[in-house]
Design a protein around this motif. Structure first.
Motif, PDB file in Angstrom:
ATOM      1  N   HIS A 114      47.802  41.353  36.204  1.00 15.37           N
ATOM      2  CA  HIS A 114      47.029  41.305  37.449  1.00 15.37           C
ATOM      3  C   HIS A 114      45.745  40.496  37.267  1.00 15.37           C
ATOM      4  CE1 HIS A 114      45.524  43.075  41.324  1.00 15.37           C
ATOM      5  NE2 HIS A 114      44.353  42.797  40.743  1.00 15.37           N
ATOM      6  N   GLU A 115      44.987  40.826  36.221  1.00 16.56           N
ATOM      7  CA  GLU A 115      43.694  40.145  36.040  1.00 16.56           C
ATOM      8  C   GLU A 115      43.890  38.672  35.689  1.00 16.56           C
ATOM      9  OE1 GLU A 115      40.941  41.366  37.046  1.00 16.56           O
ATOM     10  OE2 GLU A 115      41.895  43.279  37.482  1.00 16.56           O
ATOM     11  N   HIS A 118      44.496  36.529  38.691  1.00 18.81           N
ATOM     12  CA  HIS A 118      43.312  36.155  39.486  1.00 18.81           C
ATOM     13  C   HIS A 118      42.753  34.824  38.989  1.00 18.81           C
ATOM     14  CE1 HIS A 118      42.622  39.329  42.328  1.00 18.81           C
ATOM     15  NE2 HIS A 118      42.538  40.283  41.413  1.00 18.81           N
ATOM     16  N   GLU A 138      44.348  40.999  46.709  1.00 18.15           N
ATOM     17  CA  GLU A 138      44.902  41.998  45.798  1.00 18.15           C
ATOM     18  C   GLU A 138      46.407  42.103  46.006  1.00 18.15           C
ATOM     19  OE1 GLU A 138      43.219  43.783  43.274  1.00 18.15           O
ATOM     20  OE2 GLU A 138      42.012  42.057  43.824  1.00 18.15           O
TER      21      GLU A 138
HETATM   22 ZN   LIG Z   1      42.477  42.379  41.520  1.00 17.71          ZN
END
Ligand SMILES: [Zn+2]
Length: 175
Positions: A114-115, A118, A138
């Motif tokens: 997830h990170e 980004h 998100e």
């Molecule tokens: Zn996030």
């Protein structure tokens, strides 16, 4: 690794034996190889609980492992991670206390995947207040992470990652 992190050994173990290998596997399944090196570092915390980083490097994604996200970034949300550009350094901070592996498709995916998405999907270049607390990005991240996890589909991520790397690397030559 934040030398000041106060984590019980089982959190380290959970990260290195479960969460990180799963992230590497998910990216690899989508045709994305991560080149990693390890280094010492520290997250000092100012009186306002703003992070002061020791050991960050330019032109790379600094995956910073710590026990919890500093208050100035976390704002009481108990975040598992934050990804941003901090004083020119690209930082993915992961809070070992809250980090987790893939849990629920489209809703709760591997914290490292997830990170890092980004960064690779270039959210980091959008100024923070615009997206930091909104659900749209998100959801988009968790969507792409789920495509990697379940369908090994990394085509869109690879395309964006190439553009991301070309923007990340000049940070080195500009020094
Ligand atoms: Zn996030």
């Amino acid at each position: 690794m934040d030398a000041r992190a106060q984590c019980p050994p089982e959190q380290f173990h959970h990260f290195w034996s479960g969460i990180w290998p799963e992230a590497v596997r998910d990216f690899s399944g989508g045709g994305i190889e991560l080149q990693t090196t390890d280094g010492p570092g520290e997250v000092r915390r100012s009186p306002g609980d703003k992070p002061i980083f020791i050991g960050l490097r330019r032109g790379v994604v600094n995956l910073v492992l710590t026990d919890h996200v500093p208050g100035d970034w976390d704002k009481g949300r108990a975040l598992a991670g934050v990804t941003t550009i901090h004083e020119g350094y690209h930082v993915c901070m992961v809070a070992l206390r809250y980090a987790h592996g893939n849990q629920i498709p489209f809703l709760s995916v591997n914290t490292c995947v997830h990170e890092l998405l980004h960064a690779l999907l270039q959210d980091v270049f959008v100024s923070r207040p615009k997206w930091f607390q909104t659900g749209g990005r998100e959801f988009r991240i968790d969507w792409y992470a789920t495509c990697l996890w379940l369908f090994h589909d990394g085509a869109a991520i690879r395309k964006s990652a190439r553009a991301y790397l070309s923007r990340l690397r000049p940070a080195v030559s500009a020094l």
